[in-house]
Each structure stands twice: as structure tokens, then as C-alpha cells.
Design an enzyme around this catalytic site. Structure first.
Site, PDB file in Angstrom:
ATOM      1  N   ILE A   1      -8.984  63.201   6.941  1.00 31.35           N
ATOM      2  CA  ILE A   1      -8.248  61.936   7.093  1.00 31.35           C
ATOM      3  C   ILE A   1      -7.021  62.152   7.970  1.00 31.35           C
ATOM      4  CG2 ILE A   1      -6.930  60.174   5.835  1.00 31.35           C
ATOM      5  CD1 ILE A   1      -8.928  60.622   3.473  1.00 31.35           C
TER       6      ILE A   1
ATOM      7  N   ILE B   1      -0.839  57.977   1.492  1.00 32.13           N
ATOM      8  CA  ILE B   1      -2.195  57.485   1.184  1.00 32.13           C
ATOM      9  C   ILE B   1      -2.970  58.574   0.442  1.00 32.13           C
ATOM     10  CG2 ILE B   1      -2.410  55.735   2.987  1.00 32.13           C
ATOM     11  CD1 ILE B   1      -3.924  59.220   3.392  1.00 32.13           C
TER      12      ILE B   1
ATOM     13  N   ARG C   1      -2.186  60.961  -2.922  1.00 31.52           N
ATOM     14  CA  ARG C   1      -2.117  60.673  -4.351  1.00 31.52           C
ATOM     15  C   ARG C   1      -0.645  60.523  -4.718  1.00 31.52           C
ATOM     16  NH1 ARG C   1      -6.687  59.487  -4.135  1.00 31.52           N
ATOM     17  NH2 ARG C   1      -8.478  60.488  -5.117  1.00 31.52           N
TER      18      ARG C   1
ATOM     19  N   GLU D   1      -0.728  54.961 -11.727  1.00 33.91           N
ATOM     20  CA  GLU D   1      -1.421  53.708 -11.369  1.00 33.91           C
ATOM     21  C   GLU D   1      -2.094  53.101 -12.596  1.00 33.91           C
ATOM     22  OE1 GLU D   1      -4.049  54.611  -8.095  1.00 33.91           O
ATOM     23  OE2 GLU D   1      -2.390  55.469  -6.961  1.00 33.91           O
TER      24      GLU D   1
ATOM     25  N   HIS E   1      -3.620  50.781  -3.943  1.00 34.14           N
ATOM     26  CA  HIS E   1      -4.649  51.822  -3.743  1.00 34.14           C
ATOM     27  C   HIS E   1      -5.917  51.238  -3.087  1.00 34.14           C
ATOM     28  CE1 HIS E   1      -6.085  55.986  -5.260  1.00 34.14           C
ATOM     29  NE2 HIS E   1      -6.684  55.651  -4.128  1.00 34.14           N
TER      30      HIS E   1
END
Ligand code: NAP
Length: 320
Positions: free
Chosen positions: A160, A235, A237, A266, A284
Site C-alpha cells: 500500500i 490508514i 491501524r 474502533e 475505517h
């Protein structure tokens, strides 16, 4: 659901594709655990048939669940992160674990860049300003920060992270990165020290893995080094950033802004962040597009099929 001695899948969450259940039942009885009123008794009843667990990056799959399934051979997860799964424990018992790498790179990188642009150019604040009928009623809307040609630090230049770097190159940004080790054959500059990377950067995007190895990696010192004009985007955790330190740094002005997709607990988001105009917060949604979610589900189903027919999975999590 049959209670015969057929091979069974323990499915912990629904896969949102119309064909998913049919594909899963091709080789297995499917136990849809989220529909069960008493999941523990169902697991105890069917434990000797269950060969596969279908789970996700956000669905806890702990050691005690793994231990409750003596015939478990494969855990197939939707998502690339595997910090919610006790992979080490599973691998120690020779249980295969698969995830869904690569297919989500574009959408997560797009969101990272969207958060960077939204935070630097104050898009959330600006939208609220128009919706709240403030445009034209008071002083001009505050100026934002230019993104093109700035310095971008990427923490976690993996799959990523590389997709984020590609997008940043399109904005003529100067790119440097921090991993535990320098990547061979990559032209972006490597910073062995996170604080040095943060001091150099205008913006820091966090794209590393979650779990114990990165817990609190972005601490007060790193945030201070990024500075009052610096922007952090996460982006990866929520656990990777010391959230209390980040909220304090944003509140005191020691840190300029934050664009956040992920949080420590979360779906709980610190209330302090919700009232800060220099913060963009989303729930998220890194991989949450129709196209990418379909690709992720298809890869889970392909991994289950591969296990059923060959005893192997296509995208195994590397040995930890
Ligand atoms: P990846 O290819 O494995 O990349 C992870 C990178 O992090 C690697 O470059 C690795 O380099 C670096 N890294 C690992 N541990 C580190 C440490 N302790 N300190 C510094 N760098 C470290 O993984 P990916 O596919 O890019 O995915 C990255 C993460 O993104 C996932 O694990 C997941 O948590 C997150 N994610 C979030 C969303 C979302 O919806 N927001 C969606 C998908 C993924 P070294 O090994 O050299 O350190």
C-alpha cells in the site's frame, strides 16, 4: 445446515456477495456463526467437522477459538491486515492462514491521498462552512496548505505504501520512507530514524502493519518532530499512533493536522477529535468500494476453494 460428519466451514461474518454462500457450500457445510443464538454450543457440537474458519481483518480470531477446533486446517481472512488473528498460534499448529493482499492497494492508497488533500486543503471544514450558511457572512475561509511539491514521509513502504508513493509522484512530491530495513532497488530515500523522517517531512502517511510490533510507534516525540505545520495521515491501524499523544499535540498546536481512517478503539473515536477543524475523520473505509470489496471476497473464496481441492491456499500470510 447439516449435522452430518461432512467437512465444515465456520464462517464468522457474512461475505457480502450474492454468490458467496453458494461457493462456500461447494465443498463444505457452512456454519453461519453470526446467525446462531448460542455460538459456543454450536462450536462445541461441530468442532470435529470444522476444517476452515472464514474471518476478516476486523473479526477477532483468537487462540482459544483456534484451540476449540481440533480439525482446523485453514483460516481464510478477508483483508490484508492480520493483527486480529492469532497467526503465530495458528502457524505453530500448522494451520494455514490466508489474507487478501494487493487487491485493495489502490483503494487504500486513494483514501490515504484523499485524507491528505482533505486535511491540507481543509475540505471537511470548508464543506461544513458552506452547509452551515457561513459563506459570505463573515471573514474569508482560512487558507490551507499546498500539497504539490511538498515533502512526504511514508511509514511502511510495503504494497500500500508503494501505491501511495505512486500517487505522491503525480503531485511532484519529494518522497522518503521508513521501514525496519531499507528496500533494495527503490529510489525513494530511506530514513532509519522515524524522528528524522518526521523532522524532514511536511506530511507523514502511516501505512505500516498493526499489532504488538508497531504499537505506539508514532509517539509524542515523532509528532513533535512533524511539527505545528505538519499533517499526519493514518490508514494502517489505530494502535500504531499513540492516540492520546496525538490528541494532545493537535489540541496544543504542536501538530498541524490529522487525516484518520483508523482509531485505537474502533468504533470509538475520541470526542476531542470531533470538534477539531484541523482533523478529518472517516470510519475505517480504506477498502470500502464495491470493486475492491468484491475482489477481496473473491480472493477469500478462491483461497477456500484452493484449500478444499489442493490442501494449500493461494495467498498465505508469511510465517511469523
Ligand atoms: P505490507 O506490504 O506488508 O507492508 C507493510 C510495511 O510496513 C512494510 O514495508 C514493512 O517493512 C513495514 N513495517 C512492518 N513493521 C514495521 C515496523 N515495526 N516499523 C516500521 N515499518 C514496519 O502490507 P500492506 O499490504 O501494504 O498493508 C499494510 C497495512 O495497511 C495492513 O497491515 C493493514 O493494517 C493496513 N490496511 C488498512 C486498511 C484500511 O481500511 N484502512 C486496508 C488495508 C490494509 P519492513 O518489514 O522492512 O519493516
Amino acid at each position: 445446515m447439516s449435522t452430518s460428519a461432512a467437512r465444515a466451514i465456520l464462517q464468522l461474518l457474512p461475505l457480502n456477495a450474492p454468490y458467496a454462500q453458494e461457493r462456500l457450500s461447494k465443498h463444505f457445510d457452512v456454519i453461519e456463526l453470526w446467525k446462531e443464538a448460542d455460538p459456543k454450543s454450536v462450536i462445541a457440537e461441530r468442532k470435529d467437522n470444522i476444517e476452515v474458519v472464514v474471518t476478516s481483518a476486523m473479526t477477532p480470531t483468537p487462540a482459544d477459538l483456534i484451540d476449540a477446533l481440533p480439525q482446523l486446517k485453514a483460516i481464510c481472512s478477508q483483508g490484508v491486515g492480520y493483527d486480529a488473528i492469532d497467526v503465530k498460534h495458528a502457524q505453530g499448529k500448522k494451520i494455514l492462514v490466508s489474507n487478501t493482499p494487493e487487491v485493495l492497494n489502490d483503494c487504500v492508497a486513494d483514501l490515504a491521498f484523499g485524507l491528505l488533500l482533505a486535511t491540507a486543503r481543509k475540505l471537511g471544514h470548508a464543506e461544513r462552512y458552506v452547509r452551515d450558511h457561513q459563506w459570505g457572512t463573515d471573514a474569508a475561509f482560512p487558507l490551507g496548505a499546498k500539497v504539490s511539491h511538498k515533502r512526504l514521509g511514508i511509514v511502511g513502504l510495503g504494497r500500500i505504501g508503494m501505491a501511495i508513493a505512486q500517487r505522491a509522484a503525480g503531485f511532484d512530491m519529494d518522497i522518503r520512507y521508513h521501514n525496519r530495513s531499507e528496500r533494495i532497488g527503490i529510489s525513494y530515500g530511506y530514513e532509519a530514524s522515524l524522528v528524522d523522517l518526521a523532522s524532514w517531512a511536511d506530511f507523514l502517511i502511516i501505512a505500516t502493519v498493526g499489532g504488538d510490533s508497531t504499537r505506539g510507534l508514532i509517539n509524542a516525540e515523532v509528532l513533535k518532530a512533524l511539527g505545528p505545520n505538519g499533517i499526519i495521515v493514518n490508514i494502517s491501524r489505530g494502535s500504531v499512533i499513540d492516540e492520546t499523544a496525538m490528541v494532545n499535540a493537535l489540541a496544543s498546536g504542536e501538530l498541524g493536522g490529522a487525516g484518520l481512517d483508523v482509531y485505537e478503539a474502533e468504533p470509538k473515536v475520541p470526542d476531542a477529535l470531533k470538534s477539531m477543524d484541523n482533523v478529518v475523520i472517516v470510519p475505517h473505509i480504506g477498502s470500502a468500494t464495491n470493486e475492491t470489496r468484491k475482489a477481496m471476497i473473491d480472493l477469500v473464496l478462491d483461497n477456500v476453494d484452493a484449500y478444499a481441492t489442493t490442501g494449500k491456499v493461494i495467498t498465505p500470510v508469511p510465517a511469523l
